[in-house]
Scaffold this motif. Structure first.
Motif, PDB file in Angstrom:
ATOM      1  N   LEU A  55       4.582   4.846  -5.654  1.00 40.19           N
ATOM      2  CA  LEU A  55       5.163   3.650  -5.059  1.00 40.19           C
ATOM      3  C   LEU A  55       5.995   2.934  -6.119  1.00 40.19           C
ATOM      4  O   LEU A  55       5.542   2.733  -7.243  1.00 40.19           O
ATOM      5  N   VAL A  56       7.198   2.567  -5.770  1.00 40.51           N
ATOM      6  CA  VAL A  56       8.057   1.770  -6.640  1.00 40.51           C
ATOM      7  C   VAL A  56       8.329   0.467  -5.905  1.00 40.51           C
ATOM      8  O   VAL A  56       8.796   0.472  -4.772  1.00 40.51           O
TER       9      VAL A  56
ATOM     10  N   GLU B 244       0.845  -1.190   0.000  1.00 45.00           N
ATOM     11  CA  GLU B 244       0.000   0.000   0.000  1.00 45.00           C
ATOM     12  C   GLU B 244       0.879   1.238   0.000  1.00 45.00           C
ATOM     13  O   GLU B 244       1.789   1.360   0.815  1.00 45.00           O
ATOM     14  N   ASN B 245       0.616   2.136  -0.926  1.00 49.42           N
ATOM     15  CA  ASN B 245       1.331   3.396  -0.964  1.00 49.42           C
ATOM     16  C   ASN B 245       0.645   4.356  -0.003  1.00 49.42           C
ATOM     17  O   ASN B 245      -0.493   4.757  -0.200  1.00 49.42           O
ATOM     18  N   THR B 246       1.337   4.707   1.062  1.00 47.64           N
ATOM     19  CA  THR B 246       0.753   5.602   2.060  1.00 47.64           C
ATOM     20  C   THR B 246       1.151   7.064   1.833  1.00 47.64           C
ATOM     21  O   THR B 246       0.723   7.939   2.575  1.00 47.64           O
ATOM     22  N   SER B 247       1.941   7.306   0.812  1.00 48.21           N
ATOM     23  CA  SER B 247       2.352   8.673   0.505  1.00 48.21           C
ATOM     24  C   SER B 247       1.295   9.353  -0.364  1.00 48.21           C
ATOM     25  O   SER B 247       0.758   8.759  -1.296  1.00 48.21           O
TER      26      SER B 247
END
Length: 68
Positions: A17-18, A9-12
Motif C-alpha cells: 500500500l502506498v 486498509e491494504n486489501t491486496s
C-alpha cells in the motif's frame, strides 16, 4: 476547523500500500483514536461502544506509531 478521520486498509495480497496525504493547511494534527479512548474513563467507553469493560481497560494509553 474541519476534522476528518481515515481508515486505510491494504486489501491486496500481492502489492504494498502506498498512501500520500496532502492538506490545504499549514497545521495537521495526528490523533490516535485508541489513545483518545484509552484516556477516557473505561466505563464510559464500554457503555458508549457497547463493549466489555475489560476490553476498554486494555486500550493502550501510549500512541502506537506504525513504521513500515
Amino acid at each position: 476547523m474541519a476534522y476528518c478521520s481515515h481508515y486505510i486498509e491494504n486489501t491486496s495480497e500481492t502489492e504494498d500500500l502506498v498512501w500520500i496525504e496532502m492538506y490545504k493547511s499549514d497545521r495537521v494534527a495526528d490523533i490516535s483514536l485508541t489513545q483518545w479512548l484509552a484516556l477516557t474513563p473505561a466505563d464510559i467507553v464500554a457503555q458508549t461502544l457497547n463493549i466489555p469493560l475489560e476490553i476498554a481497560e486494555k486500550l493502550q494509553k501510549e500512541k502506537q506509531v506504525l513504521i513500515a
